[in-house]
Design a protein around this motif. Sequence first.
Motif, PDB file in Angstrom:
ATOM      1  N   THR A 240       0.639  -1.197  -0.056  1.00 13.17           N
ATOM      2  CA  THR A 240      -0.448  -0.091  -0.223  1.00 13.17           C
ATOM      3  C   THR A 240       0.517   1.334  -0.398  1.00 13.17           C
ATOM      4  O   THR A 240       0.098   2.606   0.024  1.00 13.17           O
ATOM      5  N   ARG A 241       2.218   1.272  -0.364  1.00 16.75           N
ATOM      6  CA  ARG A 241       2.713   2.305  -0.090  1.00 16.75           C
ATOM      7  C   ARG A 241       4.490   2.083  -0.854  1.00 16.75           C
ATOM      8  O   ARG A 241       4.709   1.119  -1.023  1.00 16.75           O
ATOM      9  N   PRO A 242       4.823   3.266  -1.317  1.00 18.98           N
ATOM     10  CA  PRO A 242       5.708   3.024  -2.609  1.00 18.98           C
ATOM     11  C   PRO A 242       7.014   2.359  -2.379  1.00 18.98           C
ATOM     12  O   PRO A 242       7.815   1.909  -2.724  1.00 18.98           O
ATOM     13  N   GLU A 243       7.765   3.341  -0.811  1.00 19.27           N
ATOM     14  CA  GLU A 243       8.548   3.113  -0.080  1.00 19.27           C
ATOM     15  C   GLU A 243       8.620   1.640  -0.258  1.00 19.27           C
ATOM     16  O   GLU A 243       8.014   1.114   0.267  1.00 19.27           O
ATOM     17  N   THR A 244      10.021   1.181  -0.202  1.00 21.66           N
ATOM     18  CA  THR A 244      10.763  -0.286   0.462  1.00 21.66           C
ATOM     19  C   THR A 244      11.197   0.916   2.293  1.00 21.66           C
ATOM     20  O   THR A 244      11.489   1.766   2.330  1.00 21.66           O
ATOM     21  N   LEU A 245      11.435  -0.715   2.717  1.00 21.04           N
ATOM     22  CA  LEU A 245      11.356  -0.561   4.242  1.00 21.04           C
ATOM     23  C   LEU A 245      12.438  -1.264   5.395  1.00 21.04           C
ATOM     24  O   LEU A 245      12.762  -2.037   3.858  1.00 21.04           O
ATOM     25  N   GLN A 246      13.711  -0.669   5.419  1.00 24.87           N
ATOM     26  CA  GLN A 246      14.817  -1.621   5.844  1.00 24.87           C
ATOM     27  C   GLN A 246      15.050  -2.108   6.696  1.00 24.87           C
ATOM     28  O   GLN A 246      14.433  -1.950   7.989  1.00 24.87           O
ATOM     29  N   VAL A 247      14.860  -3.809   6.545  1.00 26.46           N
ATOM     30  CA  VAL A 247      14.780  -4.630   8.008  1.00 26.46           C
ATOM     31  C   VAL A 247      16.838  -4.651   8.000  1.00 26.46           C
ATOM     32  O   VAL A 247      17.021  -5.401   7.706  1.00 26.46           O
ATOM     33  N   SER A 248      16.686  -4.411   9.648  1.00 28.06           N
ATOM     34  CA  SER A 248      17.667  -4.841  10.019  1.00 28.06           C
ATOM     35  C   SER A 248      18.316  -6.477  10.127  1.00 28.06           C
ATOM     36  O   SER A 248      18.125  -7.034  10.428  1.00 28.06           O
ATOM     37  N   GLN A 249      19.390  -6.100  10.448  1.00 25.93           N
ATOM     38  CA  GLN A 249      20.622  -7.886   9.874  1.00 25.93           C
ATOM     39  C   GLN A 249      19.903  -8.586  10.877  1.00 25.93           C
ATOM     40  O   GLN A 249      19.557 -10.232  10.486  1.00 25.93           O
ATOM     41  N   PRO A 250      19.651  -7.963  12.249  1.00 23.63           N
ATOM     42  CA  PRO A 250      19.288  -9.110  13.365  1.00 23.63           C
ATOM     43  C   PRO A 250      18.028  -9.718  13.047  1.00 23.63           C
ATOM     44  O   PRO A 250      16.838 -11.164  13.881  1.00 23.63           O
ATOM     45  N   PHE A 251      17.437  -8.537  12.949  1.00 28.39           N
ATOM     46  CA  PHE A 251      15.950  -9.254  12.381  1.00 28.39           C
ATOM     47  C   PHE A 251      15.127  -9.984  11.404  1.00 28.39           C
ATOM     48  O   PHE A 251      14.142 -10.539  11.146  1.00 28.39           O
ATOM     49  N   MET A 252      16.098  -9.898   9.988  1.00 30.25           N
ATOM     50  CA  MET A 252      15.701 -11.413   9.257  1.00 30.25           C
ATOM     51  C   MET A 252      15.339 -12.517   9.949  1.00 30.25           C
ATOM     52  O   MET A 252      15.429 -13.285   9.118  1.00 30.25           O
ATOM     53  N   ALA A 253      16.230 -13.002  11.085  1.00 31.53           N
ATOM     54  CA  ALA A 253      15.736 -13.793  11.342  1.00 31.53           C
ATOM     55  C   ALA A 253      14.261 -14.295  11.187  1.00 31.53           C
ATOM     56  O   ALA A 253      13.845 -15.488  11.694  1.00 31.53           O
ATOM     57  N   LEU A 254      13.885 -12.978  11.824  1.00 35.97           N
ATOM     58  CA  LEU A 254      12.057 -13.508  12.183  1.00 35.97           C
ATOM     59  C   LEU A 254      11.231 -13.671  11.369  1.00 35.97           C
ATOM     60  O   LEU A 254      10.304 -14.175  11.021  1.00 35.97           O
ATOM     61  N   PHE A 255      12.667 -13.297  10.090  1.00 39.22           N
ATOM     62  CA  PHE A 255      11.593 -13.683   8.126  1.00 39.22           C
ATOM     63  C   PHE A 255      12.007 -14.749   7.519  1.00 39.22           C
ATOM     64  O   PHE A 255      11.548 -14.535   6.422  1.00 39.22           O
ATOM     65  N   ARG A 256      11.945 -15.861   8.689  1.00 40.79           N
ATOM     66  CA  ARG A 256      12.632 -16.909   8.053  1.00 40.79           C
ATOM     67  C   ARG A 256      11.284 -17.855   6.813  1.00 40.79           C
ATOM     68  O   ARG A 256      11.209 -18.125   5.784  1.00 40.79           O
ATOM     69  N   ASN A 257      10.405 -17.459   7.006  1.00 43.36           N
ATOM     70  CA  ASN A 257       8.539 -18.156   6.381  1.00 43.36           C
ATOM     71  C   ASN A 257       8.396 -17.223   6.211  1.00 43.36           C
ATOM     72  O   ASN A 257       7.293 -18.091   4.927  1.00 43.36           O
ATOM     73  N   MET A 258       8.628 -16.260   6.047  1.00 38.40           N
ATOM     74  CA  MET A 258       8.330 -15.425   4.599  1.00 38.40           C
ATOM     75  C   MET A 258       8.314 -15.228   3.353  1.00 38.40           C
ATOM     76  O   MET A 258       9.553 -15.553   2.896  1.00 38.40           O
TER      77      MET A 258
END
Length: 258
Positions: A240-258
């Motif tokens: 719903t928004r044109p910009e992208t968001l940065q996911v900091s490196q340690p938080f990427m582990a929380l999105f393994r299933n996405m």
Amino acid sequence: MSEITCVIAEDEALLRDALIEQLAGIWPELKIVAACDDGGSALEAIARLRPDVAFLDIRMPGLSGLEVAAALTEASPKTQIVFVTAYDQYAVDAFDKGAVDYLLKPVAAARLQATVQRLKARAAAGAAPDAALAALLRQLGGALPPVAKAPPLVWLTASAGNEARLIMVDDVAYFQSDNKYTVVMTPQGEALLRKPIRELLDALDPTIFKQIHRSTIVNLRAVASVTRDEMGKGVMRLKTRPETLQVSQPFMALFRNM
């Protein structure tokens, strides 16, 4: 013994200060490099500082201690974890079956002394956390007793210029910290909420709203995709928004299933 570094994550200031004081008496060579009051701050501090030891409260605003520990298997795999919990028998059996330490609140001096001795022994041996931690996280992940708290936030009032807007929380794409305030981003534009982002962590539905950075909370229903760049950080695209968001490196582990 050489200096050992430590991060403490506990949202209750009195309990956090008490644990710091107890550790200073029992383990004077321990250097506390960060004391955090929410899960997101703890995850980023541990990923950045790579401490030898982390004391994690299981219940914290935002990420729980269990979620932080799960992310640390990538972000800081050599950090020894000690969970701190107010819950007794439901977890004690699980902890006692694994090679993971825990402390019950209020922390008893004798128990802390025993935990410190085990941590020192592991540090001297160069031991790293093993599969027991992963097994424990799987066992406890769905077993936490419910916390009595208010229903998740449904709507909020934020300002846009001289106008006060009523915004349904489901319509929010993400929240972004702005010093003592929070920017609320919707498909229609942005508004300013006059409270810090930390106060939102416990008010939002944790199954829908997730931190992707200590200063950003995203509505998972608004996420189109998450990709990892060559540095290990994430790039999140929204529906719903044109910009992208940065996911900091340690938080990427929380999105393994996405």
